[in-house]
Design a protein around this motif. Structure first.
Motif, short mmCIF file in Angstrom:
data_model
loop_
_atom_site.label_atom_id
_atom_site.label_comp_id
_atom_site.label_asym_id
_atom_site.label_seq_id
_atom_site.Cartn_x
_atom_site.Cartn_y
_atom_site.Cartn_z
N LYS A 1 0.81 -1.22 0.00
CA LYS A 1 0.00 0.00 0.00
C LYS A 1 0.84 1.27 0.00
O LYS A 1 0.30 2.37 -0.03
CB LYS A 1 -0.96 -0.01 1.18
CG LYS A 1 -2.01 -1.11 1.06
CD LYS A 1 -2.97 -1.10 2.23
CE LYS A 1 -3.98 -2.22 2.06
NZ LYS A 1 -4.95 -2.25 3.14
N GLU B 1 -0.32 1.69 -7.40
CA GLU B 1 0.00 0.73 -8.46
C GLU B 1 -0.38 1.24 -9.85
O GLU B 1 0.33 0.98 -10.82
CB GLU B 1 -0.65 -0.61 -8.17
CG GLU B 1 -0.07 -1.27 -6.93
CD GLU B 1 -0.73 -2.59 -6.57
OE1 GLU B 1 -1.79 -2.92 -7.14
OE2 GLU B 1 -0.17 -3.29 -5.71
N LYS C 1 -0.64 -4.42 -3.34
CA LYS C 1 -1.71 -3.81 -2.54
C LYS C 1 -2.60 -4.85 -1.87
O LYS C 1 -2.93 -4.75 -0.70
CB LYS C 1 -2.53 -2.86 -3.41
CG LYS C 1 -3.60 -2.12 -2.66
CD LYS C 1 -4.33 -1.16 -3.57
CE LYS C 1 -5.41 -0.42 -2.83
NZ LYS C 1 -6.11 0.51 -3.71
#
Length: 86
Positions: free
Chosen positions: A7, A11, A32
């Protein structure tokens, strides 16, 4: 490169930067969401390298962690606290 937490990066931004040639390559062993989703932006990126998050796997790493744990327990039992956070 990201080997901390998935995180920490966006992305979609990584995908866009790779595909537009703004950065050459990206390597990570975290994403993520794990397991990685089939629609992850990273799977649509050029020069994106995703490896397993298994830094603990080598024997030497596990041996070191075991010895650190034993040393910490011994220190605790003797009243010599280590790694104390206030």
């Amino acid at each position: 490169m990201n080997t901390a937490r998935g995180k920490l990066v966006n992305e979609a931004d990584i995908r866009n930067a790779l595909n537009e040639g703004k950065i050459y390559a990206y390597a990570t062993d975290v994403v993520k969401g794990e397991p990685i989703a089939s629609d992850s932006p990273l799977l649509q990126a050029k020069n994106c390298y995703i490896t397993p998050h298994i830094t603990w796997a080598p024997y030497e790493t596990r041996d070191r962690l075991l010895h650190m744990t034993v040393d910490n327990i011994k220190a605790y039992l003797s009243g010599d606290l280590k790694n104390v956070i206030n």
